[in-house]
Enzyme design. Structure first.
Site, PDB file in Angstrom:
ATOM      1  N   PRO A  23       0.571  -1.286  -0.003  1.00 26.15           N
ATOM      2  CA  PRO A  23       0.079  -0.007  -0.066  1.00 26.15           C
ATOM      3  C   PRO A  23       0.617   1.404   0.087  1.00 26.15           C
ATOM      4  O   PRO A  23       0.531   2.045   1.030  1.00 26.15           O
ATOM      5  CB  PRO A  23      -0.574  -0.046   1.271  1.00 26.15           C
ATOM      6  CG  PRO A  23       0.128  -0.785   2.152  1.00 26.15           C
ATOM      7  CD  PRO A  23       1.034  -1.610   1.555  1.00 26.15           C
ATOM      8  N   GLU A  24       1.359   1.788  -1.014  1.00 23.95           N
ATOM      9  CA  GLU A  24       1.613   3.073  -1.062  1.00 23.95           C
ATOM     10  C   GLU A  24       0.938   3.820  -2.490  1.00 23.95           C
ATOM     11  O   GLU A  24       0.184   2.745  -2.988  1.00 23.95           O
ATOM     12  CB  GLU A  24       3.193   3.503  -1.260  1.00 23.95           C
ATOM     13  CG  GLU A  24       3.848   2.978   0.019  1.00 23.95           C
ATOM     14  CD  GLU A  24       5.239   3.100   0.096  1.00 23.95           C
ATOM     15  OE1 GLU A  24       5.944   4.304  -0.481  1.00 23.95           O
ATOM     16  OE2 GLU A  24       6.179   2.784   0.982  1.00 23.95           O
TER      17      GLU A  24
ATOM     18  N   LYS B  62      -3.410   7.562  -1.151  1.00 24.28           N
ATOM     19  CA  LYS B  62      -3.430   6.245  -0.550  1.00 24.28           C
ATOM     20  C   LYS B  62      -4.916   5.962  -0.232  1.00 24.28           C
ATOM     21  O   LYS B  62      -5.351   5.240   0.539  1.00 24.28           O
ATOM     22  CB  LYS B  62      -2.358   6.009   0.774  1.00 24.28           C
ATOM     23  CG  LYS B  62      -1.318   6.193   0.491  1.00 24.28           C
ATOM     24  CD  LYS B  62      -0.276   6.002   1.788  1.00 24.28           C
ATOM     25  CE  LYS B  62       1.054   6.679   1.776  1.00 24.28           C
ATOM     26  NZ  LYS B  62       1.669   6.715   3.005  1.00 24.28           N
TER      27      LYS B  62
END
Length: 415
Positions: free
Chosen positions: A2-3, A54
């Site tokens: 998750p970036e 994000k």
DNA sequence: CGTCCACGTCTAC
DNA sequence: TAGACCTGGACGG
């Protein structure tokens, strides 16, 4: 996952998998999840996705029903619903059969097919969340990838904000200004420009213009003034053609998107391409220090003046802060999650070599064989607004408008 | 077996 | 600015 790049890849994945697919029924939540129920039930609906920083927003759109009145009386949705997701440390989307639901699938959308398939929001650690009827979280700034111009302006016009008193590496994680940057991206970006991580952010940023002089290599419509042209030349000379820090906050994440696969995901097979792409984060021979928030900052060379002094710090645990000030660092044991078992051999080699030479060339070799998002997919830049997307060849690539600024096909450039 | 570490927020002293 | 929130992989004993 998750970036910013992983979230964007997730949105591309959802759009690809859900293109032309009709979903039906309830949206089901796992027993264990603490996120809210999603009050959306519909006989027939479609799903599309878009990312910003994000966050990923899914839009559930009911397919026109014969009897809308009946639907709404029956408690069935007749209006679209947005759901905004944050991925925490481990979120991602996945489409499977009902029998093969991934472990830790916490929110599920069922297709109308027989047998049905399921779009899952999977999140091992459950740090992720979703918000039904949600909006982009207020306080998060313009996306580094898809809203580059406003991202840039948002930073350059707020440099007096006390937020910029902090070291640049810590400010890069501030989603109010660097929406989409995360821990590996900050390391990679600062490394490319040899910027010491613990230099005051304002010092690094205050020379930068709201306008990006690296944009439009060959300006078509807007001729540069002489003054601008010379300024640009000067800057380019300084930075060696790569662009300034703010531009790298845009282009470096886009490199990850163009690698395809899933981006940062050590568990998957397609991780090798991403790992080969990394030049600094978790790379043997690089240094690492805990920042003031307990996050590990990877870098090379001088840490800069605002390096945390208080040896202890930050993290939940009381661990040493400075792991290696003495040049080539060998990632410690459990640390080298990513290298898996060949770690010890590689460490020895790397430590004794003038490091970067070998590493980056090895890296580049591998990187060049990285998978595209999908065979034939293309990274496309919108020139008028400097938005960028990966577009599938299967989706009429030469016949679309920019989803954000509506510029037409003629203003797009294929990278 | 136990310890340490991980792509990120959140919120309570 | 500490914890809290979680699971699981790598590694050490």
């Amino acid at each position: 996952m998750p970036e910013g790049p992983e979230l964007h890849l997730a949105s591309l994945y959802v759009n690809k998998m859900c293109n032309g697919v009709v979903f039906t029924g309830l949206v089901k939540k796992s027993e264990v999840s603490k996120s809210p129920d999603v009050p959306f039930t519909c006989e027939a609906y479609r799903i599309t996705a878009i990312s910003r920083g994000k966050e990923v927003k899914l839009t559930l759109t009911p397919v026109k029903s014969d009897d809308v009145t009946w639907d709404s009386k029956a408690g069935l949705a007749d209006q679209p619903m947005d759901i905004v997701f944050r991925f925490g440390m481990s979120g991602y989307f996945r489409v499977t059969s009902e029998e093969e639901l991934p472990k830790h699938s916490h929110l599920r959308f069922y297709t109308k097919e027989t047998p049905c398939r399921v779009l899952s929001f999977v999140d091992t650690r459950r740090f992720g969340s979703w918000e039904p009827s949600g909006t982009w979280q207020p306080g998060r700034g313009p996306c580094i990838m898809t809203e580059y111009k406003s991202f840039r302006e948002n930073v350059t016009s707020h440099l007096s904000d006390r937020a910029f008193d902090r070291p640049i590496c810590e400010v890069l994680l501030n989603q109010k200004y660097f929406s989409g940057i995360g821990n590996y991206l900050r390391a990679e970006i600062l490394f490319r420009l040899s910027i010491p991580p613990f230099v005051p952010a304002r010092t690094v940023l205050e020379g930068l213009e709201s306008e990006d002089f690296w944009e439009n290599e060959k300006p078509v419509k807007n001729e540069l003034t002489d003054a601008k042209a010379s300024k640009r030349a000067k800057q380019k000379k300084l930075k060696g053609e790569t662009g300034d820090l703010l531009r790298l906050c845009h282009t470096v994440p886009l490199e990850v998107v163009s690698l395809g696969g899933k981006g940062y995901d050590p568990v998957k097979e397609d991780y090798s391409g991403f790992k080969a792409w990394l030049q600094c984060y978790y790379v043997d021979g690089m240094k690492s220090i805990r920042d003031h928030n307990g996050r590990t900052m990877w870098f090379k060379g001088d840490p800069g003046p605002m390096v945390p002094k208080s040896i202890q710090s930050a993290s939940t645990k009381k661990k040493k802060v400075v792991k290696q000030q003495t040049g080539t660092k060998t990632p410690k044991k459990g640390k080298d999650v990513h290298v898996k078992k060949k770690a010890s051999k590689r460490i020895k080699i790397d430590v004794n070599t003038p490091q970067h030479e070998n590493k980056s060339s090895a890296r580049r070799r591998k990187g060049s064989s990285a998978q595209p998002v999908d065979a034939g997919d293309i990274l496309v830049f919108c020139q008028s607004e400097t938005n960028a997307f990966v577009w599938s060849r299967n989706e009429r690539i030469f016949n679309f408008n920019c989803p954000l600024c509506s510029s037409s096909e003629t203003e797009w450039k294929i990278n």
